[in-house]
Scaffold this motif. Structure first.
Motif, PDB file in Angstrom:
ATOM      1  N   THR A   7     -12.598  -1.657  79.361  1.00  0.00           N
ATOM      2  CA  THR A   7     -11.283  -1.101  79.050  1.00  0.00           C
ATOM      3  C   THR A   7     -11.167  -0.819  77.564  1.00  0.00           C
ATOM      4  N   SER A  36      -3.996   1.950  78.435  1.00  0.00           N
ATOM      5  CA  SER A  36      -5.230   1.202  78.696  1.00  0.00           C
ATOM      6  C   SER A  36      -6.037   1.990  79.713  1.00  0.00           C
ATOM      7  N   VAL A 112       0.886   9.336  83.787  1.00  0.00           N
ATOM      8  CA  VAL A 112      -0.345   8.604  84.080  1.00  0.00           C
ATOM      9  C   VAL A 112      -1.189   9.349  85.127  1.00  0.00           C
ATOM     10  N   SER A 131      -8.926   2.612  86.463  1.00  0.00           N
ATOM     11  CA  SER A 131      -7.472   2.487  86.400  1.00  0.00           C
ATOM     12  C   SER A 131      -6.948   2.905  85.037  1.00  0.00           C
ATOM     13  N   ARG A 133      -3.241   2.262  82.670  1.00  0.00           N
ATOM     14  CA  ARG A 133      -1.943   1.598  82.528  1.00  0.00           C
ATOM     15  C   ARG A 133      -1.258   2.233  81.334  1.00  0.00           C
ATOM     16  N   GLN A 135       1.962   1.986  79.182  1.00  0.00           N
ATOM     17  CA  GLN A 135       3.113   1.143  78.859  1.00  0.00           C
ATOM     18  C   GLN A 135       4.078   1.933  77.993  1.00  0.00           C
ATOM     19  N   TYR A 141       5.886  -0.359  82.482  1.00  0.00           N
ATOM     20  CA  TYR A 141       4.654   0.423  82.490  1.00  0.00           C
ATOM     21  C   TYR A 141       4.391   0.997  83.872  1.00  0.00           C
ATOM     22  N   GLU A 143       1.074   2.203  86.433  1.00  0.00           N
ATOM     23  CA  GLU A 143      -0.367   2.030  86.610  1.00  0.00           C
ATOM     24  C   GLU A 143      -0.883   3.015  87.653  1.00  0.00           C
ATOM     25  N   TRP A 144      -2.137   3.429  87.451  1.00  0.00           N
ATOM     26  CA  TRP A 144      -2.841   4.307  88.369  1.00  0.00           C
ATOM     27  C   TRP A 144      -4.168   3.637  88.688  1.00  0.00           C
ATOM     28  N   PHE A 145      -4.517   3.549  89.960  1.00  0.00           N
ATOM     29  CA  PHE A 145      -5.789   2.966  90.391  1.00  0.00           C
ATOM     30  C   PHE A 145      -6.542   3.974  91.241  1.00  0.00           C
TER      31      PHE A 145
END
Length: 150
Positions: A7, A36, A112, A131, A133, A135, A141, A143-145
């Motif tokens: 990361t 991130s 994102v 992924s 993140r 924020q 925040y 998040e995308w996975f």
């Protein structure tokens, strides 16, 4: 050898406005974003390779994210190009401001998703985006996975 995730974190300042929103965020305002970026892959095992042991050089990942996201979004104002904010955007552009006219409502969620597409397109074949993140504030925040978006 198995897959390893690495990361890298990035920071940028950007403004936006959410057209049609029923709260304060309909007004132009800004955030100190923290992004991130986590990628996954197998570390290079070729002992003759200059990047032995790396999934991807952090510097190479930094270059991709800086060119695709940070350099474009830092100190920019992001508007949905399909709203009346287009008039304000044109005025700001005429005055020399950095404005991004997005194809979407510039929420953290949509940003994102956009960032994921841009980063995935630039990664080497053996490295996958795991992924993101994004924020927006200290307590909020998105998040995308990859596993949830295949």
């Amino acid at each position: 050898m198995g897959n390893i995730r690495i990361t890298k974190q990035f920071n940028f300042e950007a403004g936006h406005a959410l057209y049609g929103y029923d709260g304060k965020c309909r007004n132009v305002h800004g955030h100190s974003y923290k992004l991130s970026v986590t990628v996954i892959g197998r570390p290079i095992t070729d002992v003759g390779h200059v990047k032995l042991g790396m999934v991807i050089d952090f510097g190479d990942l930094k270059k991709i994210v800086k060119e695709e996201i940070v350099d474009k979004f830092d100190h920019a104002t992001v508007f949905n190009k399909n709203t009346p904010h287009i008039e304000l955007a044109k005025e700001l552009i005429d005055r020399g401001h950095n404005v991004i006219l997005a194809d979407y409502q510039p929420t953290s969620e949509n940003m994102v998703i956009d960032f994921a597409k841009k980063i995935k397109a630039r990664l080497p074949e053996n490295v996958k985006l795991h992924s993101l993140r994004l924020q927006e504030t200290d307590t909020s925040y998105a998040e995308w996975f990859a596993s949830e978006n295949e």
